[in-house]
Design a protein around this motif. Structure first.
Motif, PDB file in Angstrom:
ATOM      1  N   ASN A  24      -7.057   7.861  -2.030  1.00 25.28           N
ATOM      2  CA  ASN A  24      -5.807   8.106  -2.741  1.00 25.28           C
ATOM      3  C   ASN A  24      -4.748   7.036  -2.487  1.00 25.28           C
ATOM      4  OD1 ASN A  24      -6.609  10.582  -4.029  1.00 25.28           O
ATOM      5  ND2 ASN A  24      -6.392  11.582  -2.028  1.00 25.28           N
ATOM      6  N   THR A  25      -5.149   5.923  -1.912  1.00 21.96           N
ATOM      7  CA  THR A  25      -4.232   4.824  -1.663  1.00 21.96           C
ATOM      8  C   THR A  25      -4.007   4.011  -2.941  1.00 21.96           C
ATOM      9  OG1 THR A  25      -4.990   4.660   0.633  1.00 21.96           O
ATOM     10  CG2 THR A  25      -3.783   2.783  -0.263  1.00 21.96           C
ATOM     11  N   VAL A  26      -2.755   3.687  -3.208  1.00 22.87           N
ATOM     12  CA  VAL A  26      -2.388   2.840  -4.335  1.00 22.87           C
ATOM     13  C   VAL A  26      -1.969   1.479  -3.804  1.00 22.87           C
ATOM     14  CG1 VAL A  26      -0.825   2.535  -6.278  1.00 22.87           C
ATOM     15  CG2 VAL A  26      -1.714   4.797  -5.742  1.00 22.87           C
ATOM     16  N   TYR A  27      -2.517   0.435  -4.386  1.00 19.91           N
ATOM     17  CA  TYR A  27      -2.225  -0.926  -3.957  1.00 19.91           C
ATOM     18  C   TYR A  27      -1.490  -1.694  -5.046  1.00 19.91           C
ATOM     19  CZ  TYR A  27      -5.881   0.140  -0.561  1.00 19.91           C
ATOM     20  OH  TYR A  27      -6.639   0.724   0.429  1.00 19.91           O
ATOM     21  N   CYS A  37       7.487   3.266  -3.661  1.00 24.05           N
ATOM     22  CA  CYS A  37       6.372   3.983  -4.258  1.00 24.05           C
ATOM     23  C   CYS A  37       6.900   5.242  -4.937  1.00 24.05           C
ATOM     24  CB  CYS A  37       5.333   4.340  -3.193  1.00 24.05           C
ATOM     25  SG  CYS A  37       3.813   5.069  -3.854  1.00 24.05           S
ATOM     26  N   SER A  75      -3.805  -0.991  -8.400  1.00 22.97           N
ATOM     27  CA  SER A  75      -5.091  -0.320  -8.357  1.00 22.97           C
ATOM     28  C   SER A  75      -4.972   0.934  -7.503  1.00 22.97           C
ATOM     29  CB  SER A  75      -6.183  -1.245  -7.809  1.00 22.97           C
ATOM     30  OG  SER A  75      -5.883  -1.657  -6.488  1.00 22.97           O
ATOM     31  N   ARG A  76      -5.924   1.823  -7.673  1.00 27.90           N
ATOM     32  CA  ARG A  76      -5.918   3.065  -6.915  1.00 27.90           C
ATOM     33  C   ARG A  76      -7.317   3.379  -6.440  1.00 27.90           C
ATOM     34  NH1 ARG A  76      -6.098   8.826  -8.424  1.00 27.90           N
ATOM     35  NH2 ARG A  76      -5.049  10.016  -6.780  1.00 27.90           N
ATOM     36  N   ASP A  77      -7.426   3.704  -5.178  1.00 28.54           N
ATOM     37  CA  ASP A  77      -8.683   4.124  -4.587  1.00 28.54           C
ATOM     38  C   ASP A  77      -8.736   5.644  -4.677  1.00 28.54           C
ATOM     39  OD1 ASP A  77     -10.560   3.091  -1.696  1.00 28.54           O
ATOM     40  OD2 ASP A  77     -10.740   4.965  -2.812  1.00 28.54           O
ATOM     41  N   SER A  78      -9.588   6.157  -5.539  1.00 29.27           N
ATOM     42  CA  SER A  78      -9.649   7.594  -5.767  1.00 29.27           C
ATOM     43  C   SER A  78     -10.221   8.360  -4.586  1.00 29.27           C
ATOM     44  CB  SER A  78     -10.460   7.900  -7.028  1.00 29.27           C
ATOM     45  OG  SER A  78     -11.788   7.432  -6.910  1.00 29.27           O
ATOM     46  N   ARG A  90      -3.595   8.756 -13.603  1.00 28.90           N
ATOM     47  CA  ARG A  90      -4.727   9.305 -12.886  1.00 28.90           C
ATOM     48  C   ARG A  90      -6.051   8.922 -13.542  1.00 28.90           C
ATOM     49  NH1 ARG A  90      -3.237  14.361 -11.526  1.00 28.90           N
ATOM     50  NH2 ARG A  90      -5.352  14.733 -10.713  1.00 28.90           N
ATOM     51  N   SER A  94       0.837  -1.189   0.000  1.00 26.48           N
ATOM     52  CA  SER A  94       0.000   0.000   0.000  1.00 26.48           C
ATOM     53  C   SER A  94       0.875   1.243   0.000  1.00 26.48           C
ATOM     54  CB  SER A  94      -0.912   0.028   1.229  1.00 26.48           C
ATOM     55  OG  SER A  94      -1.792  -1.076   1.248  1.00 26.48           O
TER      56      SER A  94
END
Length: 115
Positions: free
Chosen positions: A76-79, A95, A70-73, A53, A21
């Protein structure tokens, strides 16, 4: 200045899974893409996976089908979901946020794959 908070590294057996993460404390308005690079001892840092983005993902050829970014918009967390891990995946994973004219780097998180 953006700080990238990384977590999820550790040690697993071959064939195991980990999820990395990356949580930025803020998102730069000029962000082009965000993702992960990795560096093994004595080797050059290389791209693992990035996501723009708009949601377009890019992977190293050797990782396609095993890693998913993946990204949670909302948060803003990128996994980076890493499945079927191999010893050759052992590295420090960093990262990265890519922006116009500059970029940000996390401090790195260790991933070790061994029996």
């Amino acid at each position: 200045q953006v700080t990238l908070m990384e977590s999820g590294g550790g040690s697993v057996q071959p064939g195991g899974s980990l999820r990395l993460s990356c949580l930025p404390d803020e998102v730069d308005a000029n962000m082009i893409a965000i993702g992960w690079y990795r560096q093994a001892p004595g080797k050059q840092r290389e791209l693992a996976a990035t996501i723009t983005r708009s949601g377009d993902a890019n992977y190293a050829d050797s990782l396609k089908g095993r890693f998913t970014i993946s990204r949670d918009s909302t948060t803003n967390t990128v996994y980076l979901q890493m499945d079927n891990l191999k010893p050759e995946d052992t590295a420090v994973y960093y990262c990265n946020m890519d922006c116009d004219f500059y970029e940000y780097w996390g401090q790195g998180t260790q991933v070790t794959v061994s029996s």
